[in-house]
Scaffold this motif. Sequence first.
Motif, PDB file in Angstrom:
ATOM      1  N   ASN A  21      -5.041  -0.507  -7.484  1.00 19.24           N
ATOM      2  CA  ASN A  21      -5.844  -1.088  -6.419  1.00 19.24           C
ATOM      3  C   ASN A  21      -6.633   0.022  -5.722  1.00 19.24           C
ATOM      4  O   ASN A  21      -6.063   1.039  -5.329  1.00 19.24           O
ATOM      5  CB  ASN A  21      -4.933  -1.799  -5.417  1.00 19.24           C
ATOM      6  N   ALA A  22      -7.960  -0.179  -5.572  1.00 22.60           N
ATOM      7  CA  ALA A  22      -8.839   0.831  -4.981  1.00 22.60           C
ATOM      8  C   ALA A  22      -8.740   2.159  -5.733  1.00 22.60           C
ATOM      9  O   ALA A  22      -8.926   3.225  -5.152  1.00 22.60           O
ATOM     10  CB  ALA A  22      -8.518   1.035  -3.502  1.00 22.60           C
ATOM     11  N   ARG A  23      -8.431   2.068  -7.041  1.00 23.67           N
ATOM     12  CA  ARG A  23      -8.300   3.242  -7.912  1.00 23.67           C
ATOM     13  C   ARG A  23      -7.191   4.203  -7.471  1.00 23.67           C
ATOM     14  O   ARG A  23      -7.194   5.383  -7.820  1.00 23.67           O
ATOM     15  CB  ARG A  23      -9.642   3.992  -8.027  1.00 23.67           C
ATOM     16  N   HIS A  60      -4.136   4.240 -14.055  1.00 24.59           N
ATOM     17  CA  HIS A  60      -4.293   3.110 -14.966  1.00 24.59           C
ATOM     18  C   HIS A  60      -3.493   3.362 -16.238  1.00 24.59           C
ATOM     19  O   HIS A  60      -2.920   4.441 -16.413  1.00 24.59           O
ATOM     20  CB  HIS A  60      -5.773   2.875 -15.310  1.00 24.59           C
ATOM     21  N   THR A  84       5.310  -3.850 -10.394  1.00 19.29           N
ATOM     22  CA  THR A  84       4.881  -3.749  -8.996  1.00 19.29           C
ATOM     23  C   THR A  84       6.065  -3.883  -8.053  1.00 19.29           C
ATOM     24  O   THR A  84       6.205  -3.115  -7.081  1.00 19.29           O
ATOM     25  CB  THR A  84       3.833  -4.826  -8.676  1.00 19.29           C
ATOM     26  N   HIS A  96      -0.280  -5.323  -3.069  1.00 21.59           N
ATOM     27  CA  HIS A  96      -0.748  -5.225  -4.450  1.00 21.59           C
ATOM     28  C   HIS A  96      -0.724  -3.786  -4.928  1.00 21.59           C
ATOM     29  O   HIS A  96      -1.017  -2.856  -4.181  1.00 21.59           O
ATOM     30  CB  HIS A  96      -2.172  -5.771  -4.575  1.00 21.59           C
ATOM     31  N   PHE A  98      -1.952  -3.274  -8.454  1.00 15.43           N
ATOM     32  CA  PHE A  98      -3.057  -3.262  -9.415  1.00 15.43           C
ATOM     33  C   PHE A  98      -4.302  -3.927  -8.834  1.00 15.43           C
ATOM     34  O   PHE A  98      -4.211  -4.808  -7.983  1.00 15.43           O
ATOM     35  CB  PHE A  98      -2.643  -3.963 -10.707  1.00 15.43           C
ATOM     36  N   GLN A  99      -5.450  -3.483  -9.317  1.00 14.66           N
ATOM     37  CA  GLN A  99      -6.736  -3.997  -8.866  1.00 14.66           C
ATOM     38  C   GLN A  99      -7.083  -5.260  -9.644  1.00 14.66           C
ATOM     39  O   GLN A  99      -7.576  -5.200 -10.766  1.00 14.66           O
ATOM     40  CB  GLN A  99      -7.807  -2.933  -9.089  1.00 14.66           C
ATOM     41  N   GLY A 100      -6.818  -6.402  -9.054  1.00 14.98           N
ATOM     42  CA  GLY A 100      -7.123  -7.664  -9.706  1.00 14.98           C
ATOM     43  C   GLY A 100      -6.280  -7.883 -10.948  1.00 14.98           C
ATOM     44  O   GLY A 100      -5.204  -7.312 -11.117  1.00 14.98           O
TER      45      GLY A 100
END
Length: 283
Positions: A21-23, A60, A84, A96, A98-100
């Motif tokens: 999330n947000a890299r 990632h 998570t 969260h 992860f990003q999406g």
Amino acid sequence: MARSLRLEFPNAIYHVTARGNAREPVFLDDEDRTLYLACLADGVRRFGWICHAYCLMDNHYHLLIETPDANLSAGMRQLNGVYTQRFNRRHARVGHLFQGRFKAIVVDRDSYLLALCRYVVLNPIRAGMVKHIARYRWSSYPAMMGLAECPEWLFTDWILSQFGKRRAVAQQRYAQFVLDGVNGASPWPAVRGQTLLGSEAFVEKMRSLLTGMENLKEIPRAQRLLHRPVLGDLFPESGQGDKPARDEVIRKAYLEYGYSMAAIASQLGLHYSTVSKIVSGAR
């Protein structure tokens, strides 16, 4: 918000990635990476997946997953969800990670699987994390080469079988294959509609799975229109010849298949304004 198209069918092969999330990092240390691999092992066993390759980066990860059953989405919800929860518990955080949703590209085994197996394990080299890929512990490369114990959930046989019948010989050839790809071109420019990576015959075969998705507005337009014929097939010859017939195809390419006027003009060697006038005439 648009949601990515998911093509799921038995024996599909996917390149899967998920970013923080947000890299932000999804692995803060080696214990996190070990924890993730334990979750991946559980997912592979539970959903009957075949894992051909993997690589864990900082923010990632990459997986090459084959699904004998059409269950990628279910498995990925489990995998990312469980990791998570465990990550948050370990680091006393909430929210969260992860990003999406994860991203998945359907891969043609015959034309791109080997190239992607190489691309995945070379990520640490491209990122400048290590100079020698064998020194990076958190990819499938050491196990493929026999430099580390191979987990029972990692399937090395298919990749190595492409390089020889004797394992030692196959490993040597595989190592050279990976080395040859260090300065090689990325496979991503060949991805069609953010979803398919394969030969034209493979893409054509996959189009049958996309029929009826043209009007699903929640799916990105490039993915909804994967079923459309390529411009080269619509206009097999130059912009000369039977102009009324050509103009009709131009209008169809724009109005029905969603190609931009600029793309059509480029394909035919026409000026943008010419295409615009032809399309406007239909309106």
